[in-house]
Write an enzyme that holds these catalytic residues in place. Structure first.
Site, PDB file in Angstrom:
ATOM      1  CB  CYS A  76      -0.923   0.004   1.320  1.00  0.00           C
ATOM      2  SG  CYS A  76      -2.057   1.543   1.297  1.00  0.00           S
ATOM      3  CG  HIS A 154      -3.997  -1.315  -9.540  1.00  0.00           C
ATOM      4  ND1 HIS A 154      -4.492  -0.593  -8.580  1.00  0.00           N
ATOM      5  CD2 HIS A 154      -2.678  -1.442  -8.769  1.00  0.00           C
ATOM      6  CE1 HIS A 154      -3.864  -0.541  -7.437  1.00  0.00           C
ATOM      7  NE2 HIS A 154      -3.047  -0.973  -7.213  1.00  0.00           N
ATOM      8  CD  GLU A 201      -7.229   0.540  -1.594  1.00  0.00           C
ATOM      9  OE1 GLU A 201      -6.456  -0.074  -1.162  1.00  0.00           O
ATOM     10  OE2 GLU A 201      -7.338   1.741  -1.142  1.00  0.00           O
ATOM     11  CB  CYS A 210      -5.663   3.240  -4.124  1.00  0.00           C
ATOM     12  SG  CYS A 210      -4.782   1.807  -4.251  1.00  0.00           S
ATOM     13  N   GLY A 213      -2.750   2.617  -6.792  1.00  0.00           N
ATOM     14  CA  GLY A 213      -3.869   2.985  -7.678  1.00  0.00           C
ATOM     15  C   GLY A 213      -3.667   4.077  -8.408  1.00  0.00           C
TER      16      GLY A 213
END
Length: 268
Positions: A76, A154, A201, A210, A213
């Site tokens: 993350c 993703h 997510e 994110c 992301g």
């Protein structure tokens, strides 16, 4: 009953519960993440992050991250920036460059200090990987998206309707094309050159931001010729600056990290 000290932090609204696992052992982090993340009956968060010593000499510290549904995530970006601020401002390191071991490799955190505080953190997110480039997912008449792995998967879709994140994101996360589920980004190019992005997510649903992301969105935009190699990604909770450098093909993410509050909670 044992009480566990924790710290609530957020990066652009992407909030997690942080525990110093070097001192406090969490026997069942998946259950703890589910219970503590509940926004009505728990602390409330997008998940649980455990900060620990590194198990390899190539890194200084390590992180494990569990989503609000208890599933373990690979990485993350927002949480890694918060870890940098936590380690420095809580006196656990005096380094301004920290090597952090994650399930998707060692990430380097560069701390930008102002008045002895961590103002922003830049993270070397390493190289993007394009996956399933020829695969088309048919869902609600959407244009074809772009698969980008930033250590986790993703699927980035450019559309004017980024607010479909809730109804469409939940469907695409579980699409048969993603046997391990997927993070879904809906992105729109803005007149000022920024990219407005909303994210679903995997394991957490809609989040304020994110980090991986944002990186995937910026990379997809550059790859498709929709933007240059440096973009401001505007998410629900704030803006991240993403640069996909030609010199090393690495993606660099820069953004803020903030403390929210400290507390104690019953161990699981």
């Amino acid at each position: 009953m044992t009480r566990i000290p924790f710290t609530k932090m957020h990066g652009c609204g992407n909030d997690y519960i942080y525990v110093n696992a070097m001192v406090h052992h969490i026997s069942n982090p998946a259950d703890a993440a589910r219970k503590w993340s509940d926004r009505h009956k728990g602390i409330g968060s997008d998940g649980l992050v455990l900060i620990n010593k590194s198990t390899v000499p190539e890194a200084d510290f390590s992180m494990r991250i569990f989503n609000a549904d208890g599933s373990e995530a690979m990485m993350c970006g927002n949480a890694s920036r918060c870890i940098g601020k936590y380690l420095y401002e809580r006196g656990l390191t005096d380094k301004k460059e920290i090597r952090l071991l994650t399930l998707s490799g060692v990430k380097t955190l560069s701390l930008h200090i102002e008045d002895n505080k961590v103002a922003t953190v830049s993270v070397d997110m390493l190289e993007p990987v394009f996956e399933n480039e020829s695969q088309f997912i048919s869902c609600r008449g959407l244009d074809k998206g772009t698969f980008v792995s930033m250590g986790n998967p993703h699927y980035v879709i450019f559309t004017n309707d980024v607010d479909q994140v809730g109804e469409t994101g939940r469907i695409l996360e579980l699409h048969p094309a993603f046997p391990q589920r997927c993070n879904i980004e809906f992105a729109r190019l803005e007149n000022d050159g920024s990219i407005r992005t909303r994210v679903w997510e995997r394991g957490s649903g809609i989040t304020q931001a994110c980090g991986t992301g944002a990186c995937a969105t910026a990379v997809a935009a550059a790859y498709l010729g929709k933007a240059g190699r440096k973009s401001n990604i505007v998410m629900d909770g704030g803006t991240l600056t993403i640069e996909w450098r030609e010199s090393d093909n690495h993606v660099y993410m820069t953004g803020p990290a903030e403390f929210v509050f400290d507390g104690e909670i019953d161990a699981i």
